[in-house]
Design an enzyme around this catalytic site. Structure first.
Site, mmCIF file in Angstrom:
data_model
loop_
_atom_site.group_PDB
_atom_site.id
_atom_site.type_symbol
_atom_site.label_atom_id
_atom_site.label_comp_id
_atom_site.label_asym_id
_atom_site.label_seq_id
_atom_site.Cartn_x
_atom_site.Cartn_y
_atom_site.Cartn_z
ATOM 1 N N ASP A 72 0.565 -1.192 -0.259
ATOM 2 C CA ASP A 72 -0.105 -0.070 -0.012
ATOM 3 C C ASP A 72 0.934 1.099 -0.242
ATOM 4 O O ASP A 72 1.998 1.335 0.427
ATOM 5 C CB ASP A 72 -0.898 -0.039 1.318
ATOM 6 C CG ASP A 72 -0.297 -0.078 2.605
ATOM 7 O OD1 ASP A 72 0.815 -0.880 2.687
ATOM 8 O OD2 ASP A 72 -0.881 0.360 3.524
ATOM 9 N N GLU A 105 -0.241 -2.053 5.208
ATOM 10 C CA GLU A 105 0.505 -2.123 6.284
ATOM 11 C C GLU A 105 0.517 -0.634 7.050
ATOM 12 O O GLU A 105 0.593 -0.696 8.266
ATOM 13 C CB GLU A 105 1.885 -2.299 5.881
ATOM 14 C CG GLU A 105 2.736 -2.397 6.904
ATOM 15 C CD GLU A 105 3.337 -1.047 7.448
ATOM 16 O OE1 GLU A 105 3.726 -0.940 8.606
ATOM 17 O OE2 GLU A 105 3.510 -0.109 6.463
#
Length: 439
Positions: free
Chosen positions: A104, A170
């Site tokens: 991400d 994350e």
């Protein structure tokens, strides 16, 4: 005994054969890195141009799955929303390991000026934002794809099995959503395949390109989010005595809260941080509002210290605001937080020569404790883990002055891709074969 001495002693116990030879980079690692270097750079630049926020990694996960299928693997998708997992089956019996990369990006508008800079935008917490791989997850994803291709190419001679974990979110799922490592584990990522060890890496601006930083034991802090609402009573700004000013109460609360770390926490044991990150209260210059809201973060390494800081923050919020005639509602979102990232000491000692083989002994060092957090910690709570930093700041630039991870000017020296690929591949092969190669 100093930590370095302990690490060296543990290494000698774990790998007595090192006394008879210098650890060497495996020839198959060097060959794979040379063969895949351009491809990994291309992958990274593609991911960099197309960043996606946490729990929104649709294109990224689709690209990862497509490339894994092209390697002959059968990835499972849709884990924890957009996670991708695949198993490489070695041709010989051996251990099971897991390799993890996060995918991400962040709500940051890129300011690097790169020809492949992100121009992506999205919505974050109701606001239109730029999106950028300002933390280097594009590099992690591309690196793990490169390691996967290298391992697949040699799987007939490969002992054991390797789980590839491409993890979403994350950076944290937007509330109230779930995501990240916690949701992957909740959905059973290790239910049918329980590895003996899990490995991960992170490109890091405070480390010079060409170097690797790793330490056994605690590495990165636990991270917890808190919110405090200070409730007063609205009145006209010209007559504050007719109300209860939550802004003044909030200011006093924030100042007093600084004593939680500076005066109430034994920093000789472990460091800790209490940070207020955002304050929202009032809409007009001459109106004292009813309430003020704050959010912030707590960083710790010790569970007892963590719980004590929680209690101290609630106490400060309640009693400081009460002194102003206001009240406070404090929420600490323990279920959302990440525990400290702790490298298994024995595993780290065992694999230290593998890292040294890639960049040289003098280019692997023990960094100080990092107050940043990582949800790799959740995988490392399930099985022994080792997480290490790969330098991303070019030579000639002082890492202490380089734009940090999460900066809109975060600039990755792509040498980190080569080092990361070699290091993660060397660690994997050395573990699967039972010991580092000898030269």
């Amino acid at each position: 005994m100093p930590r370095r001495a302990l690490l060296s002693s543990a290494l000698l116990l774990a790998l007595p054969m090192l006394a008879h030879g210098q650890t060497a980079e495996r020839p198959e690692v060097a060959a794979a890195a040379e063969r895949l270097q351009a491809q990994v750079v291309e992958w990274r630049r593609d991911f960099h141009q197309h960043p996606e926020l946490s729990n929104r990694e649709e294109r990224t996960s689709a690209e990862v799955a497509k490339r894994l299928r092209a390697m002959g693997l059968k990835p499972k998708t849709g884990i924890a929303h957009h996670g991708v997992v695949a198993i490489i089956e070695g041709g010989k019996p051996g251990p099971k390991i897991a390799l993890r990369a996060d995918m991400d990006a962040l709500p940051v508008t890129e300011q690097t000026g790169l020809p492949f800079a992100s121009k992506a935008t999205s919505t974050y917490r109701g606001q239109q934002v730029g999106v950028m791989h300002a933390c280097g997850h594009d590099a992690h994803t591309a690196t793990l794809l490169g390691v996967a291709e290298a391992l697949v190419a040699m799987r007939k001679e490969l002992p054991g099995q390797v789980m590839l974990i491409f993890q979403p979110a994350e950076e944290g799922a937007p509330p109230p959503e779930e995501g990240g490592a916690a949701l992957m584990l909740k959905e059973g990522v290790f239910a049918d395949f329980k590895p003996e060890a899990v490995f991960g890496l992170h490109v890091f601006s405070s480390v010079q390109a060409g170097k690797i930083a790793v330490r056994g034991g605690p590495l990165m802090a636990a991270s917890d989010r808190f919110g405090i609402k200070v409730i007063g009573r609205q009145t006209h700004g010209s007559a504050p005595w007719n109300g209860v000013d939550p802004i003044v109460a909030t200011a006093d609360l924030i100042g007093t809260a600084q004593t939680i770390v500076s005066r109430r926490t034994n920093l000789s044991q472990q460091p800790a941080v209490v940070t207020f990150g955002a304050i929202n209260g009032g809409i007009r210059y001459n109106i004292i509002p009813d309430e003020v809201e704050m959010v912030g973060t707590i960083r710790t390494f010790d569970e007892g210290m963590r719980q004590q800081i929680f209690a101290d923050l609630r106490n400060v919020a309640e009693h400081t605001t009460a002194a102003h005639g206001a009240t406070a509602v404090t929420e600490i979102y323990e279920d959302e937080g990440n525990p400290a990232t702790v490298n298994n000491p024995e595993l780290t000692a065992r694999m230290l020569p593998s890292l040294q083989a890639v960049v040289g002994k003098d280019n692997v060092y023990e960094p100080p404790l990092q107050m940043g957090a990582e949800d790799f910690s959740l995988f490392a709570e399930e099985v022994p883990g080792m997480f290490f930093f790969v330098g991303s700041t070019s030579e000639g630039i002082d890492p202490a002055k380089a734009p940090a991870n999460h900066s809109p000017k975060f600039l990755l020296d792509e040498k980190a891709l080569d080092v990361g690929l070699r290091a993660l591949l060397q660690v994997s092969l050395d573990y699967l074969h039972g010991a580092p190669a000898q030269g």
